[in-house]
Design a protein around this motif. Structure first.
Motif, PDB file in Angstrom:
ATOM      1  N   MET A   1       0.815  -1.182   0.000  1.00  0.00           N
ATOM      2  CA  MET A   1       0.000   0.000   0.000  1.00  0.00           C
ATOM      3  C   MET A   1       0.869   1.261   0.000  1.00  0.00           C
ATOM      4  SD  MET A   1      -3.250  -0.716   0.087  1.00  0.00           S
ATOM      5  CE  MET A   1      -4.405  -1.958   0.517  1.00  0.00           C
ATOM      6  N   LYS A   2       1.986   1.210   0.703  1.00  0.00           N
ATOM      7  CA  LYS A   2       2.847   2.386   0.760  1.00  0.00           C
ATOM      8  C   LYS A   2       3.391   2.737  -0.624  1.00  0.00           C
ATOM      9  CE  LYS A   2       4.183   2.098   5.566  1.00  0.00           C
ATOM     10  NZ  LYS A   2       5.258   1.932   6.531  1.00  0.00           N
ATOM     11  N   ARG A   3       3.665   1.719  -1.443  1.00  0.00           N
ATOM     12  CA  ARG A   3       4.156   1.986  -2.796  1.00  0.00           C
ATOM     13  C   ARG A   3       3.119   2.731  -3.624  1.00  0.00           C
ATOM     14  NH1 ARG A   3       7.461  -3.354  -4.795  1.00  0.00           N
ATOM     15  NH2 ARG A   3       8.737  -3.512  -2.933  1.00  0.00           N
ATOM     16  N   ALA A   4       1.843   2.483  -3.309  1.00  0.00           N
ATOM     17  CA  ALA A   4       0.767   3.162  -4.025  1.00  0.00           C
ATOM     18  C   ALA A   4       0.474   4.533  -3.429  1.00  0.00           C
ATOM     19  CB  ALA A   4      -0.489   2.299  -3.995  1.00  0.00           C
ATOM     20  N   GLY A   5       1.202   4.917  -2.362  1.00  0.00           N
ATOM     21  CA  GLY A   5       1.013   6.216  -1.742  1.00  0.00           C
ATOM     22  C   GLY A   5      -0.052   6.244  -0.672  1.00  0.00           C
ATOM     23  N   ILE A   6      -0.510   5.074  -0.246  1.00  0.00           N
ATOM     24  CA  ILE A   6      -1.553   4.988   0.774  1.00  0.00           C
ATOM     25  C   ILE A   6      -0.878   4.743   2.117  1.00  0.00           C
ATOM     26  CG2 ILE A   6      -3.583   3.737   1.548  1.00  0.00           C
ATOM     27  CD1 ILE A   6      -4.081   3.047  -1.384  1.00  0.00           C
ATOM     28  N   VAL A   7      -1.107   5.641   3.069  1.00  0.00           N
ATOM     29  CA  VAL A   7      -0.441   5.567   4.364  1.00  0.00           C
ATOM     30  C   VAL A   7      -1.491   5.611   5.467  1.00  0.00           C
ATOM     31  CG1 VAL A   7       1.250   6.667   5.885  1.00  0.00           C
ATOM     32  CG2 VAL A   7       1.581   6.732   3.408  1.00  0.00           C
ATOM     33  N   GLY A   8      -1.279   4.785   6.493  1.00  0.00           N
ATOM     34  CA  GLY A   8      -2.161   4.800   7.654  1.00  0.00           C
ATOM     35  C   GLY A   8      -2.290   3.427   8.270  1.00  0.00           C
ATOM     36  N   ALA A   9      -2.884   3.403   9.450  1.00  0.00           N
ATOM     37  CA  ALA A   9      -3.059   2.143  10.166  1.00  0.00           C
ATOM     38  C   ALA A   9      -4.093   1.244   9.487  1.00  0.00           C
ATOM     39  CB  ALA A   9      -3.477   2.415  11.607  1.00  0.00           C
ATOM     40  N   PHE A  10      -5.034   1.841   8.774  1.00  0.00           N
ATOM     41  CA  PHE A  10      -6.030   1.067   8.051  1.00  0.00           C
ATOM     42  C   PHE A  10      -6.388   1.784   6.760  1.00  0.00           C
ATOM     43  CE2 PHE A  10      -8.346   3.889  10.843  1.00  0.00           C
ATOM     44  CZ  PHE A  10      -9.350   4.390  10.042  1.00  0.00           C
ATOM     45  N   VAL A  11      -7.033   1.051   5.870  1.00  0.00           N
ATOM     46  CA  VAL A  11      -7.434   1.581   4.571  1.00  0.00           C
ATOM     47  C   VAL A  11      -8.937   1.402   4.433  1.00  0.00           C
ATOM     48  CG1 VAL A  11      -7.212   1.289   2.069  1.00  0.00           C
ATOM     49  CG2 VAL A  11      -5.208   1.055   3.529  1.00  0.00           C
ATOM     50  N   THR A  12      -9.606   2.445   4.002  1.00  0.00           N
ATOM     51  CA  THR A  12     -11.040   2.368   3.723  1.00  0.00           C
ATOM     52  C   THR A  12     -11.207   2.052   2.243  1.00  0.00           C
ATOM     53  OG1 THR A  12     -11.477   4.018   5.428  1.00  0.00           O
ATOM     54  CG2 THR A  12     -13.219   3.620   3.821  1.00  0.00           C
ATOM     55  N   VAL A  13     -12.043   1.056   1.949  1.00  0.00           N
ATOM     56  CA  VAL A  13     -12.285   0.641   0.568  1.00  0.00           C
ATOM     57  C   VAL A  13     -13.752   0.926   0.236  1.00  0.00           C
ATOM     58  CG1 VAL A  13     -12.225  -1.270  -1.071  1.00  0.00           C
ATOM     59  CG2 VAL A  13     -10.550  -1.171   0.775  1.00  0.00           C
ATOM     60  N   ARG A  14     -13.969   1.627  -0.867  1.00  0.00           N
ATOM     61  CA  ARG A  14     -15.317   1.912  -1.334  1.00  0.00           C
ATOM     62  C   ARG A  14     -15.458   1.378  -2.748  1.00  0.00           C
ATOM     63  NH1 ARG A  14     -13.410   6.554   0.568  1.00  0.00           N
ATOM     64  NH2 ARG A  14     -14.129   7.252   2.584  1.00  0.00           N
ATOM     65  N   LEU A  30      -6.138   5.767  -3.875  1.00  0.00           N
ATOM     66  CA  LEU A  30      -5.888   5.010  -5.101  1.00  0.00           C
ATOM     67  C   LEU A  30      -7.223   4.588  -5.687  1.00  0.00           C
ATOM     68  CD1 LEU A  30      -3.964   3.475  -7.059  1.00  0.00           C
ATOM     69  CD2 LEU A  30      -4.091   1.561  -5.462  1.00  0.00           C
ATOM     70  N   ARG A  31      -7.389   4.849  -6.957  1.00  0.00           N
ATOM     71  CA  ARG A  31      -8.611   4.465  -7.670  1.00  0.00           C
ATOM     72  C   ARG A  31      -8.262   3.334  -8.630  1.00  0.00           C
ATOM     73  NH1 ARG A  31     -13.993   4.736  -7.707  1.00  0.00           N
ATOM     74  NH2 ARG A  31     -14.808   4.587  -9.793  1.00  0.00           N
ATOM     75  N   ILE A  32      -9.036   2.247  -8.575  1.00  0.00           N
ATOM     76  CA  ILE A  32      -8.825   1.109  -9.469  1.00  0.00           C
ATOM     77  C   ILE A  32     -10.140   0.864 -10.215  1.00  0.00           C
ATOM     78  CG2 ILE A  32      -8.242  -1.335  -9.663  1.00  0.00           C
ATOM     79  CD1 ILE A  32      -6.788  -1.065  -6.963  1.00  0.00           C
ATOM     80  N   GLU A  33     -10.106   1.026 -11.522  1.00  0.00           N
ATOM     81  CA  GLU A  33     -11.285   0.745 -12.343  1.00  0.00           C
ATOM     82  C   GLU A  33     -11.441  -0.772 -12.470  1.00  0.00           C
ATOM     83  OE1 GLU A  33     -13.290   3.192 -13.382  1.00  0.00           O
ATOM     84  OE2 GLU A  33     -11.940   4.625 -12.431  1.00  0.00           O
ATOM     85  N   TYR A  34     -12.683  -1.238 -12.584  1.00  0.00           N
ATOM     86  CA  TYR A  34     -12.926  -2.673 -12.692  1.00  0.00           C
ATOM     87  C   TYR A  34     -12.231  -3.284 -13.904  1.00  0.00           C
ATOM     88  CZ  TYR A  34     -16.452  -2.182  -9.063  1.00  0.00           C
ATOM     89  OH  TYR A  34     -17.090  -1.932  -7.880  1.00  0.00           O
ATOM     90  N   GLY A  35     -12.130  -2.527 -14.982  1.00  0.00           N
ATOM     91  CA  GLY A  35     -11.457  -3.021 -16.180  1.00  0.00           C
ATOM     92  C   GLY A  35      -9.968  -3.277 -15.973  1.00  0.00           C
ATOM     93  N   GLU A  65       2.736  -6.837  -8.644  1.00  0.00           N
ATOM     94  CA  GLU A  65       2.520  -6.974  -7.211  1.00  0.00           C
ATOM     95  C   GLU A  65       1.016  -7.012  -6.919  1.00  0.00           C
ATOM     96  OE1 GLU A  65       3.268  -4.021  -3.575  1.00  0.00           O
ATOM     97  OE2 GLU A  65       5.074  -4.588  -4.672  1.00  0.00           O
ATOM     98  N   GLU A  66       0.621  -7.981  -6.122  1.00  0.00           N
ATOM     99  CA  GLU A  66      -0.796  -8.085  -5.782  1.00  0.00           C
ATOM    100  C   GLU A  66      -1.149  -7.106  -4.666  1.00  0.00           C
ATOM    101  OE1 GLU A  66      -0.778 -11.895  -2.856  1.00  0.00           O
ATOM    102  OE2 GLU A  66       0.055 -12.094  -4.854  1.00  0.00           O
ATOM    103  N   LEU A  67      -2.408  -6.736  -4.630  1.00  0.00           N
ATOM    104  CA  LEU A  67      -2.936  -5.854  -3.604  1.00  0.00           C
ATOM    105  C   LEU A  67      -3.805  -6.716  -2.696  1.00  0.00           C
ATOM    106  CD1 LEU A  67      -3.107  -2.815  -2.879  1.00  0.00           C
ATOM    107  CD2 LEU A  67      -5.193  -2.748  -4.228  1.00  0.00           C
ATOM    108  N   THR A  68      -3.498  -6.764  -1.405  1.00  0.00           N
ATOM    109  CA  THR A  68      -4.201  -7.637  -0.472  1.00  0.00           C
ATOM    110  C   THR A  68      -5.150  -6.833   0.397  1.00  0.00           C
ATOM    111  OG1 THR A  68      -2.317  -9.143  -0.433  1.00  0.00           O
ATOM    112  CG2 THR A  68      -3.907  -9.355   1.348  1.00  0.00           C
ATOM    113  N   LEU A  69      -6.407  -7.273   0.449  1.00  0.00           N
ATOM    114  CA  LEU A  69      -7.419  -6.647   1.295  1.00  0.00           C
ATOM    115  C   LEU A  69      -7.772  -7.601   2.428  1.00  0.00           C
ATOM    116  CD1 LEU A  69      -9.814  -5.347  -1.516  1.00  0.00           C
ATOM    117  CD2 LEU A  69      -7.946  -4.121  -0.411  1.00  0.00           C
ATOM    118  N   LEU A  70      -7.693  -7.100   3.652  1.00  0.00           N
ATOM    119  CA  LEU A  70      -8.027  -7.874   4.842  1.00  0.00           C
ATOM    120  C   LEU A  70      -9.071  -7.106   5.643  1.00  0.00           C
ATOM    121  CD1 LEU A  70      -4.359  -8.553   5.944  1.00  0.00           C
ATOM    122  CD2 LEU A  70      -5.884 -10.238   4.938  1.00  0.00           C
TER     123      LEU A  70
END
Length: 177
Positions: A1-14, A30-35, A65-70
């Protein structure tokens, strides 16, 4: 996540109709389009005392690199809603082959091989402990141990082997209630 510029103890996913957005608790978005989602694998694994842990890996096009959501907790309903939303869009767009369930092939094979090894070692210890190992009772016991170990290894391999999700309902066993 840090490589993508996302910093913090947790990440909110919408999730919305076009993609997902990840936002760090401190900063970064970080915005990821479904495509752009090459593949998605949803997994559940059991820890000690029957505790279930959930994890979703996302692979994006052009990024190795995979992005892991927990989820924050196993009772987190927002995690299940978000993962279902992503999977529903991919299945609706006819890209169901990109939605997978199960652990990685390496993890599944390792657990099955470990179980078969435990059965082999245990049967070897049983044989070494006996002087009359050629007796018919011992042969039946050792064969039974091998069959039991093989059946458990086969079950674990079949349960954990990665496979495509055909319907959204197949995904529910890999998500918290």
């Amino acid at each position: 996540m840090k490589r993508a510029g996302i910093v913090g103890a947790f990440v909110t996913v919408r999730a919305d109709e076009n993609g997902i957005e990840l936002e760090g608790s401190e900063h970064g978005r970080l915005r990821i389009e479904y495509g752009a989602i090459e593949r998605m694998r949803v997994e559940v694994y059991e820890g000690r005392y029957g505790t279930r842990y959930f994890r979703t890996n996302l692979w994006r096009g052009g990024i190795h690199e995979e992005l892991t959501l927990l989820p924050m907790s196993k009772e987190n309903g927002a995690y299940a809603v978000t993962i279902r939303a992503i999977a529903t869009v991919l299945l609706r767009e006819g890209r169901g082959g990109r939605v997978w369930s199960g652990s990685s092939a390496r993890e599944a094979a390792f657990v099955a091989a470990l179980m078969a090894t435990v059965a082999a070692v245990f049967s070897g210890l049983v044989l070494l402990d006996r002087d009359d190992f050629a007796g018919p009772t011992m042969v039946v016991l050792v064969c039974g141990l091998w069959l039991l170990g093989g059946a458990i290894a086969f079950y674990l391999l079949r349960r954990d082997w990665p496979r495509p999700v055909q319907r959204r309902a197949d995904l529910d066993s890999y998500l918290p209630l």
